[in-house]
Enzyme design. Structure first.
Site, short mmCIF file in Angstrom:
data_model
loop_
_atom_site.label_atom_id
_atom_site.label_comp_id
_atom_site.label_asym_id
_atom_site.label_seq_id
_atom_site.Cartn_x
_atom_site.Cartn_y
_atom_site.Cartn_z
N GLY A 192 16.30 -3.41 50.90
CA GLY A 192 17.17 -4.59 50.99
C GLY A 192 16.76 -5.49 52.15
CB CYS A 243 25.49 2.93 44.79
SG CYS A 243 26.20 2.15 43.33
CD GLU A 255 26.11 -5.44 44.08
OE1 GLU A 255 26.72 -4.44 44.46
OE2 GLU A 255 26.65 -6.55 43.91
N GLY A 275 19.48 -1.45 45.26
CA GLY A 275 18.59 -0.43 45.81
C GLY A 275 18.99 -0.03 47.21
CB SER A 276 17.16 1.96 49.67
OG SER A 276 15.96 1.23 49.76
P1 NAD Z 1 14.67 1.47 46.46
O1 NAD Z 1 15.22 0.51 47.42
O2 NAD Z 1 13.72 2.48 46.95
O3 NAD Z 1 13.94 0.73 45.24
C1 NAD Z 1 14.55 -0.32 44.52
C2 NAD Z 1 13.48 -1.22 43.92
O4 NAD Z 1 12.73 -1.85 44.94
C3 NAD Z 1 12.47 -0.52 43.02
O5 NAD Z 1 12.26 -1.34 41.89
C4 NAD Z 1 11.19 -0.47 43.86
O6 NAD Z 1 10.02 -0.56 43.09
C5 NAD Z 1 11.33 -1.71 44.71
N1 NAD Z 1 10.67 -1.59 46.01
C6 NAD Z 1 10.57 -0.49 46.79
N2 NAD Z 1 9.95 -0.79 47.95
C7 NAD Z 1 9.68 -2.12 47.90
C8 NAD Z 1 9.06 -3.03 48.80
N3 NAD Z 1 8.62 -2.65 49.98
N4 NAD Z 1 8.97 -4.33 48.42
C9 NAD Z 1 9.45 -4.74 47.24
N5 NAD Z 1 10.03 -3.91 46.33
C10 NAD Z 1 10.14 -2.63 46.67
O7 NAD Z 1 15.99 2.12 45.86
P2 NAD Z 1 16.15 3.36 44.95
O8 NAD Z 1 15.71 4.59 45.67
O9 NAD Z 1 15.57 3.07 43.62
O10 NAD Z 1 17.75 3.39 44.78
C11 NAD Z 1 18.57 4.17 45.59
C12 NAD Z 1 19.43 3.31 46.48
O11 NAD Z 1 20.03 2.27 45.74
C13 NAD Z 1 20.57 4.08 47.09
O12 NAD Z 1 20.72 3.74 48.44
C14 NAD Z 1 21.79 3.61 46.30
O13 NAD Z 1 23.00 3.71 46.99
C15 NAD Z 1 21.41 2.20 46.00
N6 NAD Z 1 22.12 1.74 44.81
C16 NAD Z 1 23.08 0.80 44.96
C17 NAD Z 1 23.81 0.38 43.85
C18 NAD Z 1 24.89 -0.65 43.96
O14 NAD Z 1 25.33 -1.16 42.92
N7 NAD Z 1 25.36 -1.02 45.15
C19 NAD Z 1 23.53 0.92 42.60
C20 NAD Z 1 22.54 1.88 42.50
C21 NAD Z 1 21.83 2.28 43.60
#
Ligand code: NAD
Length: 456
Positions: A169, A224, A186, A164-165
């Site tokens: 993270g 990503c 990731e 995720g973001s």
């Molecule tokens: P996000 O970080 O917003 O959400 C990811 C997960 O975290 C979701 O399941 C969400 O419900 C949960 N979440 C959100 N806020 C939270 C909190 N405060 N506490 C606990 N859980 C929480 O990410 P996104 O918008 O779904 O994904 C986009 C990002 O992910 C981009 O930056 C992208 O580059 C990255 N990404 C990385 C990879 C990789 O393999 N490196 C792959 C795909 C996406």
């Protein structure tokens, strides 16, 4: 497992392929070919690979110990970490959820999978289908939003694998710190693509198709490891741009907004975020192709921008969408300094035939991976590790690397009762100190030669 679980994933994909295609179409407008290429196929390949290699991965690694330890034997065995929490992502809501799960169960763990709420049909598919095929005591899927994510993070896990973001993270890492739980992050960032001046028309054609495959191919740039922006020499830019425009027409037709080959933006928030990136007047003025947005369909036309301001959001934030800035340089070598003045990317792409420049990119920049003369395909390669560095994340997975990520490598050493060197025990004296110094310097055999005067 484990074997049963990976077989079950395979079986589920075989039985439910159409349902997966439908869910991915509903959530993201993915064409079945793209869905098979980036999701179903990736998982089938990964499960088969785990089944074929599991015995080899699980085998203890025997180590030849230095003679200093004689007589003894040593090995490293992999043991499961325990109960692991996996966060899936919405852009590849099937493959990025299940690929880590395969690694986790292969390594003998039990898994809680938090599917992304932003791809709700895929999340429901996973929550309904996984229990039909896999032991619910081994793998559970939980559906929910930020509140559920926060609650999960309050629990104690043996490992957290987060995709995720960077923002979330940080929250994952600080929650994990409470229990000293290891994490793999990731994350994302901006993946630069260096395009060196190429001379062969067929190389240029291939480069353009591959750049497009990395920009608009995976989920309309919501990836990503998608191409974020291009760095190219000023003199070569017109040739590249001209062919990019022509190829966009070939791939997506005269009216890309209506093309069935384009994924839509995941939701209104992300659509508005991308729209906002284009609203800056200086950025809008740099659009040289595309720029149409359909708010109802949530589709943004493949859009090219030439030299937008470097301090604009489009050049400082991860784009994660179908907008492609092209930055021109006087000399392609400047791309290294350009990249090094920004956070470490998840991946660097570089199209070049210059071997010296390739070596320079590898040795003078830092990124999760470097891919020469193509984009994206490194993700599908099970024998290479995938992961970030610096702000693009840490830890790695895929194939054996996934197995290792979800394992504890336990050291086993077995000594014998034969030979017990007295100098290691008190009472201390000068001889013992001298002996220990020599023992650390020479191995047992050479130490023996030294003591009996056959070695100086
Ligand atoms: P996000 O970080 O917003 O959400 C990811 C997960 O975290 C979701 O399941 C969400 O419900 C949960 N979440 C959100 N806020 C939270 C909190 N405060 N506490 C606990 N859980 C929480 O990410 P996104 O918008 O779904 O994904 C986009 C990002 O992910 C981009 O930056 C992208 O580059 C990255 N990404 C990385 C990879 C990789 O393999 N490196 C792959 C795909 C996406």
């Amino acid at each position: 497992m484990e074997e049963k679980s990976a077989e079950s994933i395979d079986q589920a994909f075989h039985d439910k392929e159409e349902n997966i295609f439908e869910a991915l179409f509903q959530d993201l407008g993915k064409h079945p070919v793209e869905s098979y290429r980036d999701e179903v196929g990736i998982i089938e390949k990964s499960a088969t690979n785990a089944l074929n290699c599991l015995e080899k991965w699980m085998a203890p690694t025997k180590s030849r110990l230095p003679l200093l330890f004689f007589p003894a034997k040593g090995e490293v065995i992999s043991e499961p970490l325990g109960v692991v929490l996996v966060f899936g992502s919405w852009n590849f809501p099937i493959s990025l959820a299940l690929d880590p799960v395969i690694g986790a169960i292969a390594a003998g763990n039990t898994v809680m999978l938090k599917a992304s709420e932003l791809a709700p049909r895929c999340a429901s598919f996973l929550a309904e289908t996984i229990p039909l095929y896999m032991d619910s005591n081994a793998v559970k899927v939980i559906v929910g939003g930020v509140d559920v994510g926060e609650q999960l993070l309050q629990q104690k896990w043996d490992k957290i694998f987060f995709t995720g973001s960077q923002r979330v993270g940080r929250a994952v890492m600080s929650a994990a710190a409470q229990h000293l739980t290891p994490v793999t992050l990731e994350l994302g960032g901006k993946c630069p693509t260096i395009v060196d001046t190429l001379s062969s028309p067929s190389d240029i054609k291939t480069m353009v198709k591959r750049v497009m495959g990395g920009k608009w191919g995976p989920c309309s740039g919501q990836a990503c490891i998608g191409v974020d922006y291009i760095l190219v020499e000023e003199k070569f830019a017109p040739t590249m741009i001209d062919l990019l425009k022509k190829t966009i027409k070939t791939f997506y037709g005269d009216c890309p907004i209506d093309s069935e080959n384009i994924c839509r933006i995941v939701n209104t928030n992300h659509f508005e975020r991308l729209h906002k990136l284009l609203e800056d007047p200086l950025v809008a003025a740099s659009i040289i192709h595309g720029g149409s947005l359909d708010k109802e369909k949530l589709i943004i036309e493949p859009t090219i921008l030439l030299n937008p301001p470097l301090d604009a959001d489009i050049m400082t934030e991860e784009i994660f969408g179908p907008l492609l800035p092209i930055i021109t340089l006087n000399h392609i070598q400047e791309s290294i300094e350009f990249i090094n003045s920004r956070p470490k990317p998840l991946t660097i792409y570089a199209f070049t035939k210059d071997e010296t420049f390739m070596r320079q990119i590898v040795s003078e920049t830092s990124s999760g991976s470097v891919l020469f003369n193509d984009t994206i395909v490194q993700f599908a390669c099970d024998v290479l590790p995938f992961g970030g560095v610096g702000q693009s994340g840490f830890g790695r997975y895929h194939g054996k690397y996934s197995f290792d990520t979800f394992s504890h490598e336990k050291t086993i050493m077995q000594r014998s009762f034969i030979i017990d060197l007295e100098p290691r025990y008190p009472p201390w004296n000068d001889f013992k100190l001298k002996f220990i110094r020599l023992a650390y310097k020479y191995d047992y055999f050479n130490l023996l030669l030294l003591l009996i005067g056959l070695k100086k």
